[in-house]
Design a protein around this motif. Structure first.
Motif, PDB file in Angstrom:
ATOM      1  N   UNK A 122      13.382  48.670  38.725  1.00  0.00           N
ATOM      2  CA  UNK A 122      14.762  48.305  39.028  1.00  0.00           C
ATOM      3  C   UNK A 122      15.623  49.471  39.468  1.00  0.00           C
ATOM      4  N   UNK A 123      14.995  50.546  39.918  1.00  0.00           N
ATOM      5  CA  UNK A 123      15.733  51.743  40.329  1.00  0.00           C
ATOM      6  C   UNK A 123      16.140  51.629  41.791  1.00  0.00           C
ATOM      7  N   UNK A 124      17.338  52.078  42.106  1.00  0.00           N
ATOM      8  CA  UNK A 124      17.777  52.208  43.490  1.00  0.00           C
ATOM      9  C   UNK A 124      17.301  53.573  43.984  1.00  0.00           C
ATOM     10  N   UNK A 125      16.418  53.564  44.967  1.00  0.00           N
ATOM     11  CA  UNK A 125      15.853  54.798  45.509  1.00  0.00           C
ATOM     12  C   UNK A 125      16.423  55.040  46.893  1.00  0.00           C
TER      13      UNK A 125
ATOM     14  N   UNK B  83       9.649  62.536  38.166  1.00  0.00           N
ATOM     15  CA  UNK B  83      10.478  61.358  38.442  1.00  0.00           C
ATOM     16  C   UNK B  83      10.148  60.233  37.466  1.00  0.00           C
ATOM     17  N   UNK B  84       8.865  59.999  37.262  1.00  0.00           N
ATOM     18  CA  UNK B  84       8.447  58.934  36.343  1.00  0.00           C
ATOM     19  C   UNK B  84       8.982  59.195  34.939  1.00  0.00           C
ATOM     20  N   UNK B  85       8.860  60.414  34.460  1.00  0.00           N
ATOM     21  CA  UNK B  85       9.327  60.748  33.115  1.00  0.00           C
ATOM     22  C   UNK B  85      10.833  60.584  33.003  1.00  0.00           C
ATOM     23  N   UNK B  86      11.559  60.974  34.052  1.00  0.00           N
ATOM     24  CA  UNK B  86      13.010  60.862  34.016  1.00  0.00           C
ATOM     25  C   UNK B  86      13.449  59.400  33.966  1.00  0.00           C
ATOM     26  N   UNK B  87      12.768  58.554  34.720  1.00  0.00           N
ATOM     27  CA  UNK B  87      13.126  57.137  34.751  1.00  0.00           C
ATOM     28  C   UNK B  87      12.789  56.461  33.421  1.00  0.00           C
ATOM     29  N   UNK B  88      11.628  56.778  32.858  1.00  0.00           N
ATOM     30  CA  UNK B  88      11.170  56.085  31.665  1.00  0.00           C
ATOM     31  C   UNK B  88      11.845  56.580  30.386  1.00  0.00           C
TER      32      UNK B  88
END
Length: 498
Positions: free
Chosen positions: A396-399, A351-356
């Motif tokens: 700033x992600x909507x989770x 998840x972290x890699x996908x967001x960044x």
């Protein structure tokens, strides 16, 4: 620190490990890498040597147990070129079956250990490697046959490296005495690899930095996997290290009535929990917001634990949400997660890699029940979720979290209370009216901004998803068996009158 300057570090060649070590291992020191057989010590050693070879650094892998051919075969299984791993093979004479190499007057430990150490130091003097791996200390322990002699030789070996600018990695499989505390005290740093057995699914593996003198590092356990290509470490997520700024705005869906319930949409940088029984529409509502974001050009990703991708896509396509179009465009992604195969640390890292790396704006986890099954304990679930959600919020992600409660009507139960981790809580319920099973939706909690406190009926059909007017005619909807507060023709509560 030395003379006010930062001690230079050397990279390990292992993905994620340098992150834990704050940049790598301090150069020119002796380190102990310990772990039971099968934890990946040899793999780490080869990656460490290859990293040096690829940078034109003089590197050497000394093997006291496995043969050079065995190591070359292991390297090839990972897709590596064996020539990138300079190997020096030491086979103790005691291990030979030749009669002339069997000692009868002197005990082997009096001859073999001294001979092996002498040959080893002579080789190092000749090669002068910047990186050195010795695999493994267990062979030296067997040759010594005496604890005191063994530890003295290891200490002498450490003193031999002083001032030689060689970074040494000593491998130990702990087959002799378990964790050798005196050996740990000799080493400048200690890295431990562990296997965690499970009753079902793949074996979990953890790495821990036991000590690292005079250097900062990330404490605790970090998940890792051994795959083709080597060891992959997934550093434990620390949300405070990822503070960012973003514009405050509300993310809207294509259903105006639904957005009204949230006070105009879901706040960016917030977590929304969709809570309800199985089949009540949680996943569908989550998809509504993910699809709407994808259509606007904001990338969204859905991690599904409970459904296959084909089933999930067919279900929402049947609700007039053409998700496959957005998937083809690359604005929407769906990933199926198998909790028996994927560790929590690896999942959080994905998840972290996908967001960044891909600027993902909406993340859906469907469901937390599947995430819970991948955890060794409930406390770990809360800690993992706390850091993950804090990280996503700061980005700033909507989770959107989907959590299935036990039961279908009446009182509901959950295995773990995660509502306190969420900024917004949405409750979905079945209720019975006029011999039909209907669905209701309500926003119970929202930390930032005003939200509607009404109960509304939720409609799902092949025409799409719709949210009806406020259910004023009922009392006790959340119990599953409501009463009429006053008489009214229920035929007015149809999708046609929205």
């Amino acid at each position: 620190m030395k003379n006010g300057s930062v001690t230079p570090r050397i990279d390990t060649g292992v993905s994620g490990l340098d992150d834990i070590l704050a940049g790598g291992l301090p150069i020119g020191q002796v380190y102990l890498l310990e772990g039971d057989p099968g934890t990946g010590k040899t793999t780490v050693g080869m990656q460490f040597v290859m990293a040096g070879t690829r940078k034109n650094e003089k590197s050497l892998y000394v093997t006291l147990s496995e043969s050079k051919d065995e190591l070359a075969a292991a390297a090839s299984s990972h897709g590596w070129e064996p020539s990138e791993i300079p190997i020096a093979e030491f086979i103790p004479e005691e291990a030979s079956l030749s009669p002339e190499q069997q000692y009868t007057v002197f005990h082997p430990s009096e001859v073999e250990l001294a001979t092996t150490i002498q040959k080893l130091t002579q080789l190092i003097e000749k090669e002068r490697p910047a990186r050195l791996v010795i695999d493994s200390l267990s062979e030296l322990r067997l040759l010594a046959a005496d604890k005191m002699r063994y530890r003295r030789q290891v200490l002498a070996l450490k003193h031999f490296f002083v001032g030689r600018d060689t970074t040494v990695l000593l491998l130990d499989d702990r087959t002799g005495e378990g964790s050798d505390m005196q050996l740990q005290s000799i080493a400048h740093g200690v890295l431990r690899l562990e296997k965690v057995q499970r009753s079902y699914g793949v074996t979990r593996r953890h790495i821990e930095i036991v000590k690292l003198r005079g250097s900062a590092y990330r404490e605790g356990f970090h998940d890792y996997t051994i795959e083709k290509g080597g060891l992959h470490v997934y550093p434990r997520l620390v949300a405070n290290e990822h503070n960012t700024t973003f514009s405050a705005e509300r993310i809207k869906s294509d259903i105006p009535t639904l957005d009204i319930m949230f006070g105009g949409g879901i706040n960016r940088g917030s977590t929304t929990l969709l809570l309800g029984p199985s089949g009540s529409g949680k996943s569908s509502l989550a998809m509504v917001y993910a699809y709407a974001a994808a259509k606007r050009g904001d990338r969204a990703i859905i991690y599904t634990f409970d459904e296959t991708l084909r089933t999930a896509q067919d279900r929402v396509e049947g609700l007039a949400i053409p998700v496959r179009e957005e998937i083809k465009k690359g604005n929407l992604a769906m990933t199926q997660v198998n909790p028996a195969e994927l560790s929590p640390g690896e999942f959080v890292w994905q998840i972290r890699r996908d967001v960044e790396t891909r600027d993902t704006r909406v993340v859906v986890i469907d469901s937390l029940n599947g995430f819970l099954m991948s955890m060794p304990g409930e406390q770990d679930l809360s800690l993992h979720l706390h850091e993950l959600l804090a990280f996503l919020n700061q980005k700033g992600v909507v989770t959107i979290l989907v959590y299935t409660q036990h039961g279908l009507v009446g009182s509901m139960q959950t295995e773990v209370d995660v509502s306190y981790l969420s900024d917004t809580v949405v409750v979905l319920r079945y209720f019975e009216a006029e011999g039909e099973i209907r669905q209701a939706v309500s926003v119970i909690k929202q930390r930032v901004g005003q939200h509607e406190r009404a109960l509304r009926e939720l409609f799902m059909s092949d025409a799409g998803i719709a949210v009806g007017q406020q259910l004023r005619e009922f009392r006790g909807i959340l119990t599953g068996v409501p009463e009429y507060s006053y008489q009214k023709d229920l035929s007015q509560l149809t999708e046609a009158n929205l």
